[in-house]
Structures are given as C-alpha cells and as structure tokens.
Design a protein around this motif. Structure first.
Motif, PDB file in Angstrom:
ATOM      1  N   CYS A 154     151.916 127.553 -39.784  1.00  0.00           N
ATOM      2  CA  CYS A 154     151.987 127.925 -38.363  1.00  0.00           C
ATOM      3  C   CYS A 154     150.701 128.622 -37.919  1.00  0.00           C
ATOM      4  O   CYS A 154     150.254 128.430 -36.780  1.00  0.00           O
ATOM      5  CB  CYS A 154     153.194 128.816 -38.088  1.00  0.00           C
ATOM      6  SG  CYS A 154     154.751 127.914 -38.114  1.00  0.00           S
ATOM      7  N   LEU A 155     150.121 129.416 -38.796  1.00  0.00           N
ATOM      8  CA  LEU A 155     148.862 130.082 -38.468  1.00  0.00           C
ATOM      9  C   LEU A 155     147.768 129.043 -38.208  1.00  0.00           C
ATOM     10  O   LEU A 155     147.020 129.149 -37.229  1.00  0.00           O
ATOM     11  CB  LEU A 155     148.453 131.014 -39.623  1.00  0.00           C
ATOM     12  CG  LEU A 155     147.237 131.882 -39.394  1.00  0.00           C
ATOM     13  CD1 LEU A 155     147.489 132.845 -38.241  1.00  0.00           C
ATOM     14  CD2 LEU A 155     146.905 132.652 -40.661  1.00  0.00           C
ATOM     15  N   HIS A 156     147.688 128.027 -39.032  1.00  0.00           N
ATOM     16  CA  HIS A 156     146.726 126.944 -38.823  1.00  0.00           C
ATOM     17  C   HIS A 156     147.075 126.139 -37.568  1.00  0.00           C
ATOM     18  O   HIS A 156     146.200 125.689 -36.830  1.00  0.00           O
ATOM     19  CB  HIS A 156     146.677 126.019 -40.046  1.00  0.00           C
ATOM     20  CG  HIS A 156     146.052 126.653 -41.243  1.00  0.00           C
ATOM     21  ND1 HIS A 156     146.750 127.485 -42.078  1.00  0.00           N
ATOM     22  CD2 HIS A 156     144.798 126.585 -41.726  1.00  0.00           C
ATOM     23  CE1 HIS A 156     145.962 127.905 -43.040  1.00  0.00           C
ATOM     24  NE2 HIS A 156     144.757 127.376 -42.856  1.00  0.00           N
TER      25      HIS A 156
END
Length: 189
Positions: A154-156
């Motif tokens: 999700c961060l990416h």
C-alpha cells in the motif's frame, strides 16, 4: 450553351441542397425555365447515382488481429519491466528511490493503459507477493507476514496512484487544449 449555363452548372448542387441565397435561387430558377439544356442537367443531377461497393484488398480483421497481437506483446513487455523495476526499487531494498520510481511508473502506466485499475495492480501485486515471500522466508507468522506485506504494498501503491493522477491530469489538459484549438479553428472560419 452560354456563359450563364456554366454558372448554373456550378450552382446546381447547392441549389438542390437548398444552400443558395434567395436572389440566386430566383435567378437560377428563371434560367432553368428558359434553358432546355440546363433543365435536362438539373433533372439528371437530382437522380441518385448507383454506387458499386468498394472491395478492399486488405483483410481488416487480419490487420486488427496483428495490431492487437503487437499491443499485447508490448503490454507484456511493459508489465515485465514494471515488475522488475518494482522489485529493484522497493522499500524492501532499504531504498527510498521507490518514491520517484513508483510515481513515474504510475504516470507511464496510466498514460499507456488509461485505466487506474491496471496502475493499482502493477504497483500493488509485485510488492505484495515479494514482501510476503520475504516475510515467510524469515519465519514470520502468516498473519504478521500478510499485514506487513499489505502495508508495504500500500505504501508503494500511494506513490503509483499519485503518478496515475498526474497522468490523468496531463491527458485532461491535452484534451482541453485540443478542444480549445478546435474552437479557435471554428471561430476563424
């Protein structure tokens, strides 16, 4: 055939379409009443022309299949490159280069596919799978590995979405510019 006949000959298509001004229409109709040659020409120009269908030597279906095959090939290459770039620049490599890389990846992917769902898949899946395999190989529990993998993916994904939104905005600006250009051309006419 006098000089007026040549003018009538040029005006007949416009006359039949009703595109002549009133004065020109009256002049043309008065000429048609007095000239047998132009009357005959007028009656001939009202008859529909039989058109034979044009047969193309090109097989359109075969050509479209080739185009789709090439596009599919390029898409597979783009996905493979995206997957490699995703793995090489992820946070798992202890690098923050993924921020710019994923923004560019999201931008290019959106410009190519014009679908945000594909941007999401390309940005999320490689990192999720790689992080999950990495976490499980370090003997983490499945729940902890899943939570960590989802977090990293999700961060990416956030940066890929930012790139996709930038791609969307670029396309909208281009469309607005094209519309304005068309309007300017219409105003000139």
């Amino acid at each position: 055939m006098n000089r007026d006949c040549y003018i009538v000959e040029d005006l007949l298509p416009l006359y039949h379409e009703g595109l002549l001004q009133e004065e020109t229409t009256h002049w043309l109709e008065s000429h048609l009443q007095s000239c047998d040659h132009c009357q005959e020409l007028s009656s001939l120009s009202q008859e529909p022309i039989d058109q034979e269908p044009i047969c193309s030597p090109i097989d359109n279906e075969k050509m479209l299949r080739k185009i789709h095959l090439k596009l599919s090939f390029y898409q597979i290459i783009l996905i493979a490159i995206s997957f490699v770039v995703a793995i090489k620049t992820s946070l798992l490599n202890e690098s923050f280069g993924f921020i710019l890389t994923y923004t560019i990846l999201g931008f290019i992917t959106y410009l190519f596919y014009r679908k945000m769902a594909i941007v999401l898949i390309i940005a999320f899946l490689p990192n999720f799978i790689w992080s999950l395999v990495d976490s499980l190989s370090n003997e983490s529990t499945l729940v902890n590995a899943m939570i960590g993998s989802i977090f990293l993916a999700c961060l990416h994904l956030v940066f890929a979405i930012i790139g996709g939104v930038i791609g969307f905005l670029v396309l909208k600006l281009k469309e607005n510019g094209d519309e304005n250009e068309k309007e300017e051309k219409m105003d000139i006419r």
